[in-house]
Design an enzyme around this catalytic site. Structure first.
Site, PDB file in Angstrom:
ATOM      1  N   GLU A 251       0.778  -1.213   0.005  1.00  0.00           N
ATOM      2  CA  GLU A 251       0.046   0.029  -0.062  1.00  0.00           C
ATOM      3  C   GLU A 251       0.829   1.500   0.004  1.00  0.00           C
ATOM      4  OE1 GLU A 251      -3.177  -0.126  -0.477  1.00  0.00           O
ATOM      5  OE2 GLU A 251      -3.735  -2.288   0.092  1.00  0.00           O
TER       6      GLU A 251
ATOM      7  N   ASN B 113       1.197   4.102  -3.069  1.00  0.00           N
ATOM      8  CA  ASN B 113       0.746   5.400  -2.838  1.00  0.00           C
ATOM      9  C   ASN B 113       1.900   6.250  -3.446  1.00  0.00           C
ATOM     10  OD1 ASN B 113      -1.564   4.778  -1.558  1.00  0.00           O
ATOM     11  ND2 ASN B 113      -1.049   5.343   0.530  1.00  0.00           N
TER      12      ASN B 113
ATOM     13  N   ARG C 268      -8.881   3.906  -7.856  1.00  0.00           N
ATOM     14  CA  ARG C 268      -8.178   3.742  -6.494  1.00  0.00           C
ATOM     15  C   ARG C 268      -9.488   3.758  -5.596  1.00  0.00           C
ATOM     16  NH1 ARG C 268      -4.515   1.371  -7.528  1.00  0.00           N
ATOM     17  NH2 ARG C 268      -3.917   1.592  -5.515  1.00  0.00           N
TER      18      ARG C 268
END
Lengths: 144, 156
Positions: free
Chosen positions: A48, A52, A106
Protein backbone atom coordinates in the site's frame (compact mmCIF):
# COMPACT_ATOMS: atom_id res chain seq x y z
CA UNK A 1 14.94 -0.86 22.67
CA UNK A 2 17.92 -2.53 21.14
CA UNK A 3 18.20 -2.50 17.36
CA UNK A 4 18.91 -6.03 16.13
CA UNK A 5 19.33 -5.37 12.43
CA UNK A 6 18.68 -2.72 9.79
CA UNK A 7 18.48 -2.38 6.03
CA UNK A 8 17.83 0.44 3.58
CA UNK A 9 16.99 0.04 -0.08
CA UNK A 10 16.35 2.56 -2.87
CA UNK A 11 14.49 1.73 -6.06
CA UNK A 12 12.69 3.50 -8.90
CA UNK A 13 8.98 4.24 -8.49
CA UNK A 14 7.98 1.77 -11.19
CA UNK A 15 4.94 -0.43 -10.57
CA UNK A 16 6.87 -3.59 -11.39
CA UNK A 17 8.89 -2.92 -8.22
CA UNK A 18 5.84 -3.26 -5.98
CA UNK A 19 6.25 -7.01 -5.88
CA UNK A 20 9.99 -6.68 -5.29
CA UNK A 21 9.42 -4.30 -2.34
CA UNK A 22 7.00 -6.75 -0.70
CA UNK A 23 9.41 -9.63 -1.05
CA UNK A 24 12.43 -7.70 0.17
CA UNK A 25 10.75 -6.53 3.38
CA UNK A 26 9.20 -9.96 3.99
CA UNK A 27 12.58 -11.63 3.56
CA UNK A 28 14.18 -9.23 6.01
CA UNK A 29 11.32 -9.61 8.51
CA UNK A 30 11.64 -13.41 8.36
CA UNK A 31 14.67 -13.09 10.63
CA UNK A 32 12.19 -12.49 13.46
CA UNK A 33 10.49 -15.80 12.69
CA UNK A 34 7.03 -14.34 12.06
CA UNK A 35 3.90 -16.34 11.31
CA UNK A 36 2.58 -16.53 7.75
CA UNK A 37 -0.24 -14.18 8.71
CA UNK A 38 2.19 -11.61 10.13
CA UNK A 39 4.25 -11.75 6.94
CA UNK A 40 1.12 -11.37 4.82
CA UNK A 41 0.09 -8.31 6.84
CA UNK A 42 3.53 -6.73 6.45
CA UNK A 43 3.59 -7.40 2.71
CA UNK A 44 0.17 -5.84 2.24
CA UNK A 45 1.03 -2.73 4.25
CA UNK A 46 4.31 -2.26 2.36
CA UNK A 47 2.47 -2.75 -0.92
CA UNK A 48 0.00 0.00 0.00
CA UNK A 49 2.71 2.47 1.00
CA UNK A 50 4.84 1.83 -2.08
CA UNK A 51 1.83 2.03 -4.39
CA UNK A 52 0.89 5.37 -2.82
CA UNK A 53 4.37 6.74 -3.54
CA UNK A 54 4.19 5.56 -7.14
CA UNK A 55 0.67 6.74 -7.93
CA UNK A 56 0.32 9.81 -5.73
CA UNK A 57 3.83 10.83 -4.77
CA UNK A 58 5.35 10.71 -8.21
CA UNK A 59 2.23 10.52 -10.40
CA UNK A 60 3.44 10.38 -14.02
CA UNK A 61 7.08 10.90 -13.17
CA UNK A 62 9.62 8.37 -11.97
CA UNK A 63 11.47 9.01 -8.72
CA UNK A 64 13.19 7.15 -5.93
CA UNK A 65 11.41 5.25 -3.20
CA UNK A 66 13.40 4.41 -0.11
CA UNK A 67 12.46 1.59 2.23
CA UNK A 68 14.19 1.28 5.56
CA UNK A 69 13.46 -1.59 7.91
CA UNK A 70 14.71 -1.97 11.45
CA UNK A 71 14.39 -5.19 13.42
CA UNK A 72 13.82 -4.98 17.16
CA UNK A 73 13.35 -7.80 19.62
CA UNK A 74 9.59 -7.51 19.51
CA UNK A 75 8.94 -6.36 15.98
CA UNK A 76 9.82 -4.55 12.80
CA UNK A 77 9.77 -0.85 12.01
CA UNK A 78 9.28 0.01 8.35
CA UNK A 79 9.80 3.39 6.73
CA UNK A 80 8.64 4.09 3.17
CA UNK A 81 9.86 7.43 1.86
CA UNK A 82 9.44 9.34 -1.38
CA UNK A 83 10.49 12.78 -2.57
CA UNK A 84 7.33 13.40 -4.52
CA UNK A 85 4.32 15.69 -4.41
CA UNK A 86 3.57 15.46 -0.71
CA UNK A 87 0.16 15.34 0.95
CA UNK A 88 -1.72 18.57 1.58
CA UNK A 89 -4.11 17.23 4.23
CA UNK A 90 -2.90 14.02 5.85
CA UNK A 91 -6.02 13.55 7.97
CA UNK A 92 -8.22 13.78 4.88
CA UNK A 93 -5.96 11.37 3.00
CA UNK A 94 -6.23 8.85 5.83
CA UNK A 95 -10.02 8.85 5.73
CA UNK A 96 -11.32 5.47 4.56
CA UNK A 97 -12.54 5.50 0.94
CA UNK A 98 -11.20 9.01 0.33
CA UNK A 99 -9.01 9.21 -2.76
CA UNK A 100 -7.59 12.09 -4.79
CA UNK A 101 -7.64 9.84 -7.86
CA UNK A 102 -11.03 8.12 -8.27
CA UNK A 103 -10.51 8.15 -12.06
CA UNK A 104 -7.66 5.68 -11.64
CA UNK A 105 -9.89 3.11 -9.92
CA UNK A 106 -8.29 3.78 -6.54
CA UNK A 107 -10.34 2.55 -3.62
CA UNK A 108 -9.00 5.07 -1.10
CA UNK A 109 -8.26 2.25 1.36
CA UNK A 110 -4.45 2.36 1.40
CA UNK A 111 -3.94 4.10 4.73
CA UNK A 112 -6.86 2.25 6.32
CA UNK A 113 -5.27 -1.06 5.39
CA UNK A 114 -1.87 0.05 6.72
CA UNK A 115 -3.54 1.09 10.00
CA UNK A 116 -5.40 -2.19 10.31
CA UNK A 117 -2.58 -4.54 9.35
CA UNK A 118 0.19 -2.84 11.31
CA UNK A 119 0.28 -1.90 14.97
CA UNK A 120 1.10 1.75 14.39
CA UNK A 121 1.20 4.19 11.50
CA UNK A 122 2.72 7.64 11.26
CA UNK A 123 2.61 9.84 8.16
CA UNK A 124 5.00 12.75 7.76
CA UNK A 125 4.53 14.83 4.65
CA UNK A 126 5.38 18.23 3.22
CA UNK A 127 3.88 19.60 -0.01
CA UNK A 128 6.46 19.69 -2.76
CA UNK A 129 9.00 17.77 -0.71
CA UNK A 130 7.70 14.28 -0.21
CA UNK A 131 6.12 11.81 2.18
CA UNK A 132 7.41 9.36 4.75
CA UNK A 133 5.25 6.57 6.10
CA UNK A 134 6.46 4.93 9.30
CA UNK A 135 4.86 1.70 10.47
CA UNK A 136 5.48 -0.82 13.23
CA UNK A 137 4.45 -4.46 13.43
CA UNK A 138 4.86 -6.42 16.65
CA UNK A 139 6.02 -9.94 15.95
CA UNK A 140 4.85 -12.47 18.53
CA UNK A 141 7.89 -14.65 18.13
CA UNK A 142 7.77 -18.38 18.79
CA UNK A 143 10.99 -18.21 20.74
CA UNK A 144 10.38 -16.23 23.93
CA UNK B 1 -4.44 -5.23 -33.58
CA UNK B 2 -4.15 -4.84 -29.87
CA UNK B 3 -0.62 -5.26 -28.58
CA UNK B 4 0.26 -4.76 -24.99
CA UNK B 5 1.68 -7.45 -22.83
CA UNK B 6 -1.03 -9.48 -24.42
CA UNK B 7 -1.08 -10.33 -28.07
CA UNK B 8 -3.98 -10.55 -30.43
CA UNK B 9 -3.62 -13.03 -33.20
CA UNK B 10 -6.10 -12.59 -35.99
CA UNK B 11 -6.15 -14.85 -38.98
CA UNK B 12 -8.29 -14.18 -42.04
CA UNK B 13 -9.98 -16.54 -44.45
CA UNK B 14 -10.45 -20.32 -44.40
CA UNK B 15 -6.74 -21.04 -44.02
CA UNK B 16 -6.76 -18.39 -41.34
CA UNK B 17 -9.49 -20.15 -39.39
CA UNK B 18 -7.64 -23.47 -39.62
CA UNK B 19 -4.44 -21.83 -38.42
CA UNK B 20 -6.36 -20.18 -35.62
CA UNK B 21 -7.82 -23.50 -34.52
CA UNK B 22 -4.34 -25.05 -34.44
CA UNK B 23 -2.98 -22.15 -32.39
CA UNK B 24 -5.90 -22.52 -29.94
CA UNK B 25 -5.29 -26.25 -29.50
CA UNK B 26 -1.55 -25.80 -29.04
CA UNK B 27 -2.00 -23.03 -26.49
CA UNK B 28 -4.60 -24.99 -24.55
CA UNK B 29 -2.31 -28.04 -24.54
CA UNK B 30 0.53 -25.95 -23.19
CA UNK B 31 -1.91 -24.54 -20.64
CA UNK B 32 -1.08 -21.03 -21.75
CA UNK B 33 -3.62 -18.47 -20.67
CA UNK B 34 -5.94 -17.66 -23.55
CA UNK B 35 -9.01 -15.72 -24.37
CA UNK B 36 -11.11 -16.84 -27.28
CA UNK B 37 -13.36 -14.47 -29.15
CA UNK B 38 -16.16 -15.66 -31.32
CA UNK B 39 -14.73 -13.56 -34.15
CA UNK B 40 -11.86 -15.99 -34.49
CA UNK B 41 -9.00 -14.44 -32.57
CA UNK B 42 -6.94 -15.56 -29.62
CA UNK B 43 -5.54 -13.26 -26.98
CA UNK B 44 -2.81 -14.21 -24.57
CA UNK B 45 -2.87 -12.88 -21.07
CA UNK B 46 -0.65 -12.86 -18.04
CA UNK B 47 -2.11 -12.83 -14.58
CA UNK B 48 -5.57 -13.69 -15.83
CA UNK B 49 -7.39 -16.16 -17.96
CA UNK B 50 -10.72 -15.27 -19.58
CA UNK B 51 -13.43 -17.84 -20.29
CA UNK B 52 -17.14 -17.86 -20.91
CA UNK B 53 -19.73 -20.03 -19.22
CA UNK B 54 -23.22 -19.25 -20.47
CA UNK B 55 -23.42 -15.45 -20.53
CA UNK B 56 -20.87 -14.87 -17.80
CA UNK B 57 -17.29 -13.84 -18.54
CA UNK B 58 -15.10 -15.53 -15.98
CA UNK B 59 -11.80 -13.95 -15.15
CA UNK B 60 -9.50 -16.51 -13.55
CA UNK B 61 -7.04 -14.42 -11.62
CA UNK B 62 -3.64 -15.88 -10.90
CA UNK B 63 -0.83 -14.95 -8.52
CA UNK B 64 -0.57 -11.50 -7.01
CA UNK B 65 -3.18 -8.80 -7.54
CA UNK B 66 -1.45 -5.47 -6.93
CA UNK B 67 -1.54 -2.10 -8.71
CA UNK B 68 0.84 -3.26 -11.44
CA UNK B 69 -1.25 -6.31 -12.32
CA UNK B 70 -4.66 -4.70 -11.69
CA UNK B 71 -3.95 -1.99 -14.28
CA UNK B 72 -3.23 -4.63 -16.92
CA UNK B 73 -6.26 -6.73 -16.12
CA UNK B 74 -8.48 -3.67 -16.30
CA UNK B 75 -7.13 -2.88 -19.79
CA UNK B 76 -7.89 -6.40 -20.93
CA UNK B 77 -11.39 -6.32 -19.49
CA UNK B 78 -12.07 -2.98 -21.19
CA UNK B 79 -10.80 -4.46 -24.44
CA UNK B 80 -12.94 -7.57 -24.05
CA UNK B 81 -16.00 -5.46 -23.31
CA UNK B 82 -15.36 -3.35 -26.39
CA UNK B 83 -15.33 -6.48 -28.54
CA UNK B 84 -18.14 -8.44 -27.01
CA UNK B 85 -21.42 -7.57 -25.36
CA UNK B 86 -20.59 -8.65 -21.82
CA UNK B 87 -23.18 -8.12 -19.11
CA UNK B 88 -21.91 -10.44 -16.39
CA UNK B 89 -18.39 -10.72 -15.02
CA UNK B 90 -17.14 -13.15 -12.42
CA UNK B 91 -13.70 -12.88 -10.85
CA UNK B 92 -12.41 -16.24 -9.64
CA UNK B 93 -9.89 -15.76 -6.83
CA UNK B 94 -8.97 -19.44 -6.46
CA UNK B 95 -5.35 -18.95 -7.56
CA UNK B 96 -4.79 -15.51 -6.07
CA UNK B 97 -1.94 -15.51 -3.56
CA UNK B 98 -1.94 -11.83 -2.67
CA UNK B 99 -4.20 -8.81 -2.98
CA UNK B 100 -3.97 -5.22 -1.76
CA UNK B 101 -6.39 -2.30 -2.14
CA UNK B 102 -5.56 -2.03 -5.85
CA UNK B 103 -7.56 -5.22 -6.29
CA UNK B 104 -10.46 -3.59 -4.46
CA UNK B 105 -10.16 -0.54 -6.72
CA UNK B 106 -10.15 -2.74 -9.81
CA UNK B 107 -13.32 -4.50 -8.69
CA UNK B 108 -15.02 -1.24 -7.77
CA UNK B 109 -14.18 0.22 -11.15
CA UNK B 110 -15.41 -2.90 -12.92
CA UNK B 111 -18.58 -2.84 -10.86
CA UNK B 112 -19.31 0.79 -11.77
CA UNK B 113 -18.73 0.12 -15.49
CA UNK B 114 -20.88 -2.96 -15.67
CA UNK B 115 -23.64 -1.50 -13.53
CA UNK B 116 -23.85 1.48 -15.90
CA UNK B 117 -24.85 -0.92 -18.69
CA UNK B 118 -27.25 -2.82 -16.49
CA UNK B 119 -24.97 -5.78 -15.83
CA UNK B 120 -23.70 -7.66 -12.79
CA UNK B 121 -20.33 -8.45 -11.22
CA UNK B 122 -19.32 -10.97 -8.61
CA UNK B 123 -16.36 -12.80 -7.08
CA UNK B 124 -15.83 -16.39 -5.99
CA UNK B 125 -13.31 -18.67 -4.24
CA UNK B 126 -11.95 -15.95 -1.98
CA UNK B 127 -9.57 -17.34 0.67
CA UNK B 128 -9.36 -16.14 4.30
CA UNK B 129 -6.36 -13.88 3.83
CA UNK B 130 -7.80 -12.11 0.78
CA UNK B 131 -11.14 -11.89 2.57
CA UNK B 132 -9.46 -9.77 5.26
CA UNK B 133 -8.75 -7.04 2.68
CA UNK B 134 -12.31 -7.30 1.32
CA UNK B 135 -13.75 -6.96 4.83
CA UNK B 136 -11.83 -3.78 5.62
CA UNK B 137 -13.12 -2.16 2.44
CA UNK B 138 -16.71 -3.28 2.98
CA UNK B 139 -16.83 -4.31 -0.67
CA UNK B 140 -19.00 -7.35 0.04
CA UNK B 141 -21.88 -5.02 0.88
CA UNK B 142 -22.15 -4.24 -2.84
CA UNK B 143 -20.36 -7.08 -4.64
CA UNK B 144 -21.58 -10.63 -4.04
CA UNK B 145 -19.13 -13.34 -3.06
CA UNK B 146 -19.92 -16.89 -4.15
CA UNK B 147 -18.42 -20.16 -2.97
CA UNK B 148 -17.55 -21.33 -6.44
CA UNK B 149 -18.06 -20.73 -10.16
CA UNK B 150 -21.17 -22.89 -10.40
CA UNK B 151 -23.01 -20.99 -7.72
CA UNK B 152 -21.89 -17.68 -9.25
CA UNK B 153 -22.96 -18.52 -12.81
CA UNK B 154 -26.34 -19.56 -11.49
CA UNK B 155 -26.97 -16.54 -9.35
CA UNK B 156 -25.32 -13.62 -11.18
Amino acid sequence: MEKLNEMTIDFLSKSQNESFARVVVAAFASQLDPTLDEIADIKTAVSEAVTNSIIHGYEDKVGIIRIKAVLYEDGIEIWVQDWGKGIEDVELAKQPLWTSKPELDRSGMGFTIMENFMDSLEVISKLGEGTTVKMYKKIKSKKS
Amino acid sequence: MHFNRCTLLYFKGIIGRILQKIVEIVFKALILPTFVFEGGSVMLQEGANFRFIKDVMIVNLKGELDHHIADRIKEDIDYAMSKKNIKKILFNFKNVTFMDSSGIGMLLGGYKSIKSIGGALGVCNVNERIKKVFDISGLFSIIPCYTDENEAVEKL
